[in-house]
Design a protein around this motif. Structure first.
Motif, short mmCIF file in Angstrom:
data_model
loop_
_atom_site.label_atom_id
_atom_site.label_comp_id
_atom_site.label_asym_id
_atom_site.label_seq_id
_atom_site.Cartn_x
_atom_site.Cartn_y
_atom_site.Cartn_z
N PRO A 1 5.26 112.77 104.80
CA PRO A 1 6.60 111.70 103.47
C PRO A 1 8.14 112.38 102.84
CG PRO A 1 4.13 110.36 104.28
CD PRO A 1 4.09 112.60 104.17
N ARG A 2 8.79 112.21 102.55
CA ARG A 2 9.60 112.15 101.94
C ARG A 2 10.21 111.69 101.28
NH1 ARG A 2 9.18 116.29 105.78
NH2 ARG A 2 9.04 119.00 105.54
N LYS A 3 10.66 112.05 100.28
CA LYS A 3 12.49 110.61 98.96
C LYS A 3 13.06 111.45 99.78
CE LYS A 3 9.11 110.76 95.28
NZ LYS A 3 9.67 111.16 93.60
N GLY A 4 14.44 110.36 99.31
CA GLY A 4 15.24 110.17 100.17
C GLY A 4 15.09 109.58 101.30
N PRO A 5 16.57 108.72 101.51
CA PRO A 5 17.41 108.26 102.80
C PRO A 5 16.84 109.14 103.91
CG PRO A 5 18.85 108.09 102.08
CD PRO A 5 17.97 108.96 100.72
N ARG A 6 16.56 108.65 105.33
CA ARG A 6 16.97 109.27 106.18
C ARG A 6 18.12 108.78 107.79
NH1 ARG A 6 12.06 107.20 109.55
NH2 ARG A 6 11.34 105.33 108.35
N PHE A 7 17.59 109.58 108.34
CA PHE A 7 18.74 109.24 109.51
C PHE A 7 17.98 107.78 110.22
CE2 PHE A 7 19.46 113.25 110.98
CZ PHE A 7 20.82 113.35 109.81
N HIS A 8 16.89 107.28 110.07
CA HIS A 8 16.71 106.08 110.72
C HIS A 8 17.13 105.15 110.11
CE1 HIS A 8 13.83 106.03 113.55
NE2 HIS A 8 13.24 107.18 113.36
N ASP A 9 17.43 105.15 108.65
CA ASP A 9 18.04 104.48 107.51
C ASP A 9 19.57 104.34 107.63
OD1 ASP A 9 15.83 103.66 106.51
OD2 ASP A 9 15.94 105.69 104.82
N PHE A 10 20.19 104.68 108.62
CA PHE A 10 21.55 104.21 108.25
C PHE A 10 22.36 103.83 109.78
CE2 PHE A 10 21.60 109.22 106.59
CZ PHE A 10 21.04 108.80 105.05
N ASP A 11 23.64 103.34 108.88
CA ASP A 11 24.06 102.23 110.41
C ASP A 11 25.29 103.93 110.83
OD1 ASP A 11 26.53 103.07 108.60
OD2 ASP A 11 25.97 100.83 107.43
N GLU A 12 26.21 103.55 111.68
CA GLU A 12 27.09 104.33 111.81
C GLU A 12 27.62 105.27 111.37
OE1 GLU A 12 30.04 105.08 115.92
OE2 GLU A 12 29.22 103.25 115.92
N LEU A 13 28.69 104.63 110.23
CA LEU A 13 29.23 104.69 109.31
C LEU A 13 28.61 106.07 108.52
CD1 LEU A 13 32.18 104.98 107.94
CD2 LEU A 13 31.54 102.72 106.90
N GLN A 14 27.54 105.18 108.22
CA GLN A 14 26.23 106.12 106.82
C GLN A 14 26.03 107.64 107.88
OE1 GLN A 14 23.58 103.65 106.21
NE2 GLN A 14 24.58 102.43 105.13
N GLN A 15 25.41 107.75 108.79
CA GLN A 15 25.16 108.60 109.56
C GLN A 15 26.36 109.65 109.86
OE1 GLN A 15 22.31 108.77 112.15
NE2 GLN A 15 24.00 109.98 114.14
#
Length: 340
Positions: A61-75
């Motif tokens: 486990p790491r800190k910081g948001p990951r791809f799983h957390d993003f919608d299309e625009l954020q990704q």
């Protein structure tokens, strides 16, 4: 419904178009602006936060948001930040290393293998984005992209990259050999070029280059935040033939060229100015592929390690570091001295 999708698509198109003309700092700011307050709080750290030096490349486990957390625009904004820091070749390696997580799930039969927080251990979406400092202030700042077998640490100043080290790339499997999957070797050039170089050496040259018949089980610098007391050994650049010197420099170029062109050219000039004659090449382990081996290229402003010993010598770890400027140390010292 069609109208809403059309509007969303147009919005995304306009945002992507805007990203193309932005500086690195602006792209980091745009990425942060796409995030919710919760995700932004996960992504942001002070420039001198101890988390910045918490480099790792194992599945944890790491800190910081990951791809799983993003919608299309954020990704899209996150990937644009990555694209602006890497070359096309560096980006290819990064994407293909992530894709190896799917292969590992098959090899390890790890469909139900999870980390302590419940997420799958082998998942190409478990890669995290962190921003250190404020990209908008005009002062040095940093960012990191990290997950299993990738740890890319960047420092920026004056709206462009000033450091890209330490940078770690790993591949497991080194060569995909399982039935039903096309054989692929993400770090093929690094592997083949190093074997071509070591096997071009004469018997006398090998006595200088090879420091052990047994390869160390891991890169020797591991995840240390600072490289100190790392003894330089092996054969010196000036002891190589002109063809061998060319091979060595082409191998270094493979690593430097993983980053966007302006920084790659600047770093190459720095290595050249420090003196090619001060580079050394050392080796341990087998001189033939498929058996554990390790090599290192070292100089005043460069340290590259490559280790392929795990999983029956089909599991590569490799790193590039600048002992004078890891985590932007050199540029940060300069900034502090100018501020005071």
């Amino acid at each position: 419904m069609k109208t809403r999708l059309l509007i969303q698509g147009l919005f995304l198109f306009l945002v992507v178009g805007q990203l193309q003309g932005q500086t690195l700092s602006e792209k980091a700011t745009t990425f942060l602006e796409t995030l919710s307050e919760d995700l932004k709080s996960q992504a942001l750290f002070a420039l001198d936060d101890e988390e910045r030096y918490n480099m790792n490349y194992v599945p944890l486990p790491r800190k910081g948001p990951r791809f799983h957390d993003f919608d299309e625009l954020q990704q899209e904004a996150a990937l644009d930040l990555l694209k602006s820091s890497l070359s096309e070749e560096g980006l290819r390696k990064t994407h293909e290393i992530r894709s190896l997580e799917k292969i590992l799930r098959v090899i390890e039969n790890a469909a139900h293998d999870t980390m302590p927080d419940g997420r799958p251990r082998r998942d190409p979406l478990n890669y995290h984005f962190s921003i250190f400092g404020n990209p908008e202030e005009g002062k040095p700042w940093g960012w990191r992209f990290e997950g299993h077998h990738l740890s890319l640490n960047f420092t920026a100043s004056e709206h462009k990259l000033s450091s890209v080290t330490p940078s770690f790339f790993g591949t497991n499997p080194g060569v995909i050999k399982i039935t039903g999957h096309k054989e692929k070797e993400v770090l093929r050039q690094e592997t083949q070029s190093s074997f071509a170089l070591i096997n071009s050496l004469s018997a006398e040259q090998l006595k200088k280059a090879v420091f052990s018949k047994v390869a160390p089980p891991e890169i020797l610098t591991t995840t240390r935040p600072k490289i100190e007391g790392f003894e330089q050994q092996g054969i010196w650049f000036k002891e190589l033939t002109s063809d061998q010197q060319k091979q060595l420099l082409e191998l270094v170029r493979l690593y430097v060229n993983n980053y966007e062109k302006e920084f790659a050219d600047t770093y190459w000039s720095k290595i050249k100015k420090a003196g090619f004659d001060k580079l050394s090449f050392s080796w341990a382990g087998s001189l033939e592929p498929g058996v554990p081996n390790y090599w290192c290229i070292q100089g005043p402003v460069l340290l590259i390690e490559y280790d392929n010993t795990q999983t029956n010598a089909n599991h590569v770890h490799t790193v590039i570091r600048d002992p004078t400027n890891d985590y932007g140390e050199d540029i940060l010292k300069k900034h502090l001295s100018e501020d005071h």
